[in-house]
Design an enzyme around this catalytic site. Structure first.
Site, PDB file in Angstrom:
ATOM      1  N   PRO A 340       0.834  -1.220   0.000  1.00  0.00           N
ATOM      2  CG  PRO A 340      -0.826  -1.597   1.598  1.00  0.00           C
ATOM      3  CD  PRO A 340       0.481  -2.129   1.114  1.00  0.00           C
ATOM      4  CB  THR A 345      -3.818   4.523  -7.526  1.00  0.00           C
ATOM      5  OG1 THR A 345      -4.310   3.353  -6.865  1.00  0.00           O
ATOM      6  CG2 THR A 345      -4.982   5.285  -8.114  1.00  0.00           C
ATOM      7  CD  GLU A 561      13.251   4.803  24.774  1.00  0.00           C
ATOM      8  OE1 GLU A 561      13.912   4.430  23.787  1.00  0.00           O
ATOM      9  OE2 GLU A 561      12.135   4.348  25.045  1.00  0.00           O
TER      10      GLU A 561
END
Length: 783
Positions: A340, A345, A561
């Site tokens: 996608p 298109t 982190e």
């Protein structure tokens, strides 16, 4: 009472207002009544005209031959198994119509008449009368080619048939016969075939010699005997069309016309174009040279191979003779396959903009309706329109909506999707398929499509559109940056390297988000910093600085982190850290982003093991500092476990399990196809696989623990810097690990980035500052 200067009601039309609502003006006629009266008047006039037409005559086959060979037929036509001819009368020269029913003729006469019809009875001006020898010499010399010859014997006919004799049969030979020949030949002058009459000239030997010459060349020869005079069976047929119409058909037509104009048109009006009677009509949008999409191949970047394949399709349509002379056929279908957002298109829009042929665009969902049979009807109507505009291109977006595999047990034998798919299969490659129609389809689920749809002859080509690489992402960014006001000299290459795994749609959203962000900041230009912030928004979400967190939660997030970042830095071969932040984005409380320096198509075992250790780094850092773990490592554990499963079951990276694949595709009627561990594996093997997955995860867990325990000082330093600055990029993280002063380094970097006047001798030289911690293709983010 109305006002004199009041404006007319716009809804009342040009004729004025409706008296019912107080407006002035004449009343309008009921809608459709005028059309009904007009149609009835035209039908009445038509049938009156038919009732006054002359009576046609029915002629025999031999009478038709006499007029045809005698040159008195002006025109011929074919209608419902009957030959209609206009014959010029022998007496007064006026035209009259005759009919010849071929069902009353023999099979040989029927074939011969159909062979002679294209000439319409028109003989060539040169009838070669008494020149049979000259015609024969030209045949023998090859200057004239004969494809059909009829040797005619014309005899005088009796005026009345004898009692008991069939008048439709040829007359018996009486009197002195006359012979001649009729030839269908081409004189080689480029005018095509003509009809020639060859007279015997008083000598039958000439025709015999000509017959022998034609037989030697394999020319089909027919012998016919006809009457010299008119011998026609005339059947007078009174015209009862008007009486039949008035008595039977007329009332029904009147009722149908009233129903059409007063009921059906009212039912169609609220639904717009089509209405309730147009369920079976195709909803495809037509694009032509005048009505184009304004998108060309210049607007499509990053998929050069796919563009080259589709340029061949356009070249097929523009210059079919170029390929036909070598025996090449135009492809029937092209299937665009890709993830996608990769540009399927958009590529179809470019085809519509580049092709100089009609382009029909429709979605797969447009064929699916609540009424049974509507989908197949729309498919037939779509291809009917395509054949009328051939050559053309039909684009079917999201074909998996109607092209799924048949026989899945959903809907039974009369499933609407299966009927629609059957119609598509027949139209693409069936008895009535048109070679001038090319079907271009797009899907991101080729695994669920029916095999009959994917075979050559229907979809001859499958164009796979991959995610763009670094070079392709840069080209895509340049295409989308044409529409925005970008700062001159902005390094789009840095953004391309910093957006690994981004599709074309995501890059378009990135550029648009950067323009919005710059406008909200009241800037005159879109800068690289805006593009970087837009990248993080598109991939991870907006920063949530308004989220209130306790100091203890912030410290836990900082050590989490820091553990990810430090393990990734200490393990060799891992992708460099791009950014570490404790600012919440999306669902994550913090992020550690690593980006490879290049496109990595071969994931080595050492790198995958290091990624598992990096995923455990956050959990281990919490355990080392606080003595317990939190739920923040849920996604990390899932990521590490999935990597270990893939290494053991799919990639064969376990020495104990071996290079075997233990996954099997599993199909679901509702979810499509998904991959999982095969169900036919023995329990001992499955236990061995689980032990290997556990061993890999445990080893990397201990590896990450040892690294963090031996570098505890760097872990505390990174965590404290995150608490102070909230975000560190790759270069800043390296400065913190080295133990340098980050504030001093930032100040020095800022001074170096300020533009300095160049010496006159060096004005022609170009100086590059290089990249600042942005590189790579496929990234990994650890919340």
């Amino acid at each position: 009472m109305t006002e004199k200067n009041s404006k007319p009601n716009p809804s009342a039309g040009p004729g004025g207002g409706d008296p019912g609502n107080g407006r002035s003006g004449p009343a309008r006629k009921p809608k459709g009544l005028g059309g009904v009266l007009l149609i009835m008047t035209l039908l009445l006039a038509l049938f009156v005209m038919i009732s006054r037409t002359g009576v046609q005559t029915e002629a025999t086959v031999y009478d038709f031959y006499r007029h045809l060979f005698g040159g008195s037929i002006e025109a011929t036509s074919w209608e419902d198994g009957r030959v209609l001819a206009q014959v010029r009368s022998d007496q007064d020269g006026r035209l009259e119509k005759i009919e010849v029913a071929l069902d009353r003729a023999t099979e040989a006469d029927g074939r011969l008449i159909q062979r002679l019809l294209p000439f319409g009875g028109r003989l060539d001006a040169r009838t070669f009368q008494r020149q049979v020898g000259e015609f024969q010499r030209q045949v023998e010399a090859g200057s004239i080619g004969v494809t059909q010859a009829i040797f005619v014997t014309e005899m005088p006919a009796r005026q009345e048939p004898r009692p008991g004799e069939d008048p439709t049969q040829p007359p018996a030979p009486t009197g002195s016969p006359r012979s001649y020949a009729i030839a269908i030949a081409d004189d080689g002058k480029g005018d095509g075939e003509k009809l020639y009459r060859l007279e015997a000239g008083g000598s039958e030997a000439n025709l015999l010699t000509l017959r022998q010459a034609l037989e030697s060349r394999g020319v089909p020869i027919e012998d016919r005997s006809i009457a010299r005079d008119r011998r026609t069976l005339r059947i007078e047929r009174p015209n009862t069309a008007l009486l039949y119409f008035v008595g039977t058909i007329g009332p029904w037509l009147l009722i149908l016309a009233v129903v059409w104009f007063f009921i059906i048109r009212q039912m169609r009006a609220p639904g717009g174009s089509g209405g309730v009677l147009a369920f079976g009509r195709s909803r495809a949008a037509l694009y032509t040279k005048e009505n184009r999409t304004n998108v060309t191949f210049d607007d499509v970047a990053g998929i050069e191979e796919a563009k080259d394949e589709l340029r061949e399709i356009i070249e097929f349509l523009k210059n079919p003779g170029k390929f036909a002379k070598l025996g090449g056929n135009i492809p029937r279908g092209v299937l665009l396959v890709g993830s996608p957002g990769c540009g399927k298109t958009l590529l179809a829009k470019a085809i519509a903009g580049e092709a100089e042929v009609p382009f029909f665009s429709i979605s797969g969902s447009d064929f699916v309706e609540m009424f049974v049979g509507v989908g197949a009807s729309r498919v037939r109507d779509l291809f009917k329109q395509a054949r009328e505009n051939s050559p053309c291109i039909v684009f079917l977006d999201e074909i998996d909506a109607v092209g799924r595999k048949r026989g899945t047990g959903m809907g039974g034998g009369h499933d609407e999707r299966e009927q629609t798919l059957n119609a598509i299969l027949v139209e693409m490659d069936g008895f009535d398929s048109d070679k001038g129609t090319i079907l271009v389809a797009a899907t991101n689920r080729p695994d669920v499509l029916d095999p009959a749809l994917l075979r050559p002859g229907r979809f001859d080509r499958q164009v796979v559109i991959d995610m763009p690489d670094v070079k392709g992402r840069e080209q895509i960014l340049r295409v989308h940056c044409r529409k925005i006001k970008l700062r001159p000299g902005a390094e789009l290459e840095r953004i391309a390297r910093a957006t690994p795994g981004f599709s074309g749609a995501e890059l378009a959203a990135l550029v648009n988000e950067a323009a919005i962000l710059a406008a909200m900041r009241n800037q005159e230009w879109v800068d690289v910093a805006d593009l970087e912030e837009a990248r993080d928004r598109v991939r991870f979400g907006r920063e949530k600085r308004s989220r209130v967190m306790e100091e203890s939660d912030v410290r836990v997030t900082a050590y989490h982190e820091a553990g990810h970042a430090l393990v990734a830095t200490l393990i060799p071969g891992q992708d460099p850290i791009h950014k570490v932040t404790i600012v919440s984005r999306g669902m994550a409380l913090g992020l550690t982003m690593s980006l490879p320096e290049r496109d990595d198509y071969h994931h080595r075992k050492s790198k995958l093991l290091g990624m598992i250790a990096m995923a455990y780094g956050g959990r281990i850092a919490e355990e080392l500092v606080y003595g317990e773990v939190s739920a923040g490592a849920q996604n990390d554990i899932q990521q590490a476990t999935n990597l270990a499963k893939i290494m053991v079951c799919e990639l064969g990276m376990s020495d104990i399990v071996g290079p075997l694949n233990y996954t099997a595709p599993r199909e679901s009627n509702f979810l499509g196809r998904e991959f999982s561990i095969a169900s036919d594996i023995a329990e001992d093997t499955l236990s061995l696989i689980n032990k290997e997955i556990r061993r890999i995860c445990d080893e990397q867990y201990e590896r990450a623990r040892d690294l963090l325990a031996s570098n505890r000082r760097q872990l505390d330093t990174i965590a404290e810097s995150l608490l102070k600055y909230e975000t560190l990029n790759g270069d800043e993280l390296a400065v913190v690990i080295r133990g340098d002063d980050l504030d001093a380094w930032r100040a020095s970097r800022k001074r170096n980035e300020q533009p300095k006047p160049k010496p006159l001798a060096a004005q022609g030289d170009e100086v590059s500052d290089g990249d600042v911690g942005l590189s790579g293709a496929e990234g990994l983010a650890h919340p």
